[in-house]
Design a protein around this motif. Sequence first.
Motif, PDB file in Angstrom:
ATOM      1  N   UNK A   2       0.827  -1.209   0.000  1.00  0.00           N
ATOM      2  CA  UNK A   2       0.000   0.000   0.000  1.00  0.00           C
ATOM      3  C   UNK A   2       0.858   1.253   0.000  1.00  0.00           C
ATOM      4  N   UNK A   3       1.982   1.223   0.722  1.00  0.00           N
ATOM      5  CA  UNK A   3       2.890   2.375   0.739  1.00  0.00           C
ATOM      6  C   UNK A   3       3.480   2.601  -0.652  1.00  0.00           C
ATOM      7  N   UNK A   4       3.851   1.517  -1.341  1.00  0.00           N
ATOM      8  CA  UNK A   4       4.391   1.652  -2.701  1.00  0.00           C
ATOM      9  C   UNK A   4       3.346   2.237  -3.650  1.00  0.00           C
ATOM     10  N   UNK A   5       2.094   1.798  -3.527  1.00  0.00           N
ATOM     11  CA  UNK A   5       1.025   2.328  -4.373  1.00  0.00           C
ATOM     12  C   UNK A   5       0.770   3.798  -4.052  1.00  0.00           C
ATOM     13  N   UNK A   6       0.833   4.160  -2.757  1.00  0.00           N
ATOM     14  CA  UNK A   6       0.680   5.563  -2.371  1.00  0.00           C
ATOM     15  C   UNK A   6       1.817   6.407  -2.929  1.00  0.00           C
ATOM     16  N   UNK A   7       3.019   5.841  -2.961  1.00  0.00           N
ATOM     17  CA  UNK A   7       4.160   6.542  -3.551  1.00  0.00           C
ATOM     18  C   UNK A   7       3.891   6.882  -5.009  1.00  0.00           C
ATOM     19  N   UNK A   8       3.315   5.929  -5.741  1.00  0.00           N
ATOM     20  CA  UNK A   8       2.974   6.184  -7.146  1.00  0.00           C
ATOM     21  C   UNK A   8       1.935   7.293  -7.267  1.00  0.00           C
ATOM     22  N   UNK A   9       0.995   7.354  -6.310  1.00  0.00           N
ATOM     23  CA  UNK A   9      -0.031   8.400  -6.347  1.00  0.00           C
ATOM     24  C   UNK A   9       0.585   9.781  -6.173  1.00  0.00           C
ATOM     25  N   UNK A  10       1.525   9.921  -5.231  1.00  0.00           N
ATOM     26  CA  UNK A  10       2.194  11.211  -5.023  1.00  0.00           C
ATOM     27  C   UNK A  10       2.916  11.665  -6.285  1.00  0.00           C
TER      28      UNK A  10
END
Length: 406
Positions: free
Chosen positions: A238-246
């Motif tokens: 989830x943190x990696x996916x959030x990184x992509x969102x940023x």
Amino acid sequence: MPISQLLSPPSLPSPPPRLLRNGAPLRCSTPLRAALALPPPRHLGLAAARGDGGTLGASRARAVRVSAVPGDGGPVAGGSGIAAAAAATVVFAVMNRVLYKLALVPMKDYPFFLAQFATFGYVLVYFSILFIRFRAGIVTKEMLALPKAQFMLIGLLEALGVASGMASAAMLPGPSIPVLSQSFLVWQLILSVLILGRKYRANQILGCMLVTAGVILAVASGANGGPFVSELNFFWPAVMIASAAFQAAASIIKGKRPDIFIVNSFGSGFQALFVFLLLPFLSNLKGIPFAELPAYLNRGAACFLNIGGNLKDCHGAPLLPLLYMALNIAFNISMLNLVKMSTAVVASLTSTLAVPLTIYVLSLPLPYLPEGTNLSASFIIGAVTLVLGLLLYNLPQRSADQMKKD
């Protein structure tokens, strides 16, 4: 901001290259200046390049904006030259992503130190290139006098993206990183619709849905005892996916720009500042109290340099982190060269091809990662679905306006 942001998330079309009085595209007389004077490539989403490493990782790594017609700088190069450039770009793309993971092996406990060090390194590189472009007359004082508020917001988003991306990549199995990073394309499409009101063709929407399905299948492959979910409880994916969102949000805010190196130089400067300012918040991801931050940074520096006593698991530093940064620069130069000399189809196929190759290489036993990773059938199906989605998204038909111009 990592140099992979040159290849970062697709956004609005950039203005055409400056023209001379006779209407010919602006050229540079030396190879160095020619490399530095590339016009900003136009929009076509290539999420496969991301990461990054990176994002680093970003940066870096991260997507390329290219024109839907032959390179902005002039006629398409010969077939053998394009084939050689495409092959080199694929090799650099795979090596860039593999070294992204390997660089985090010795720095597994100190990803925020590596993020801070890397951002300062890229600030130096970007501003050096910007200075050369300014001296060459490509960048003007008026361009440099633009308001910096937008650059601050870009820097903040990319700081969150690179720090959270490195923190999660250090904990994730290698093959999952290039898969999860492709969620960038999904975020880019969603945010560009919500923020910019953009409209996408049916093939792009379907391709984005396939990418989403592929990511879900790959992540869920650990539900029955695999390494991706059962041991990580969805947190680091989830943190990696959030990184992509940023990073997708940062790419959309960039919008139209006067010069790619102005945006990336000042964006990198603010990114380095915000990575430092956000360390107390970001360190909570690793369970580091604020009072221990100075000691954490000191230990991170000692691990990076691989000097001092009481060092554990720092074997490979500083060679692997420095190799990653060097390969990241080489990858971006190679991709920019390919974008200039070829078409969007070649660039998108090259970028997409690197995804399955990276997954395969990262599943093998590697130096400093001797155990390798066993890929489940569900993960392989998810990866194949993702690549099909990337191909469908990145191979649009030429518009009617372009066909009329031809």
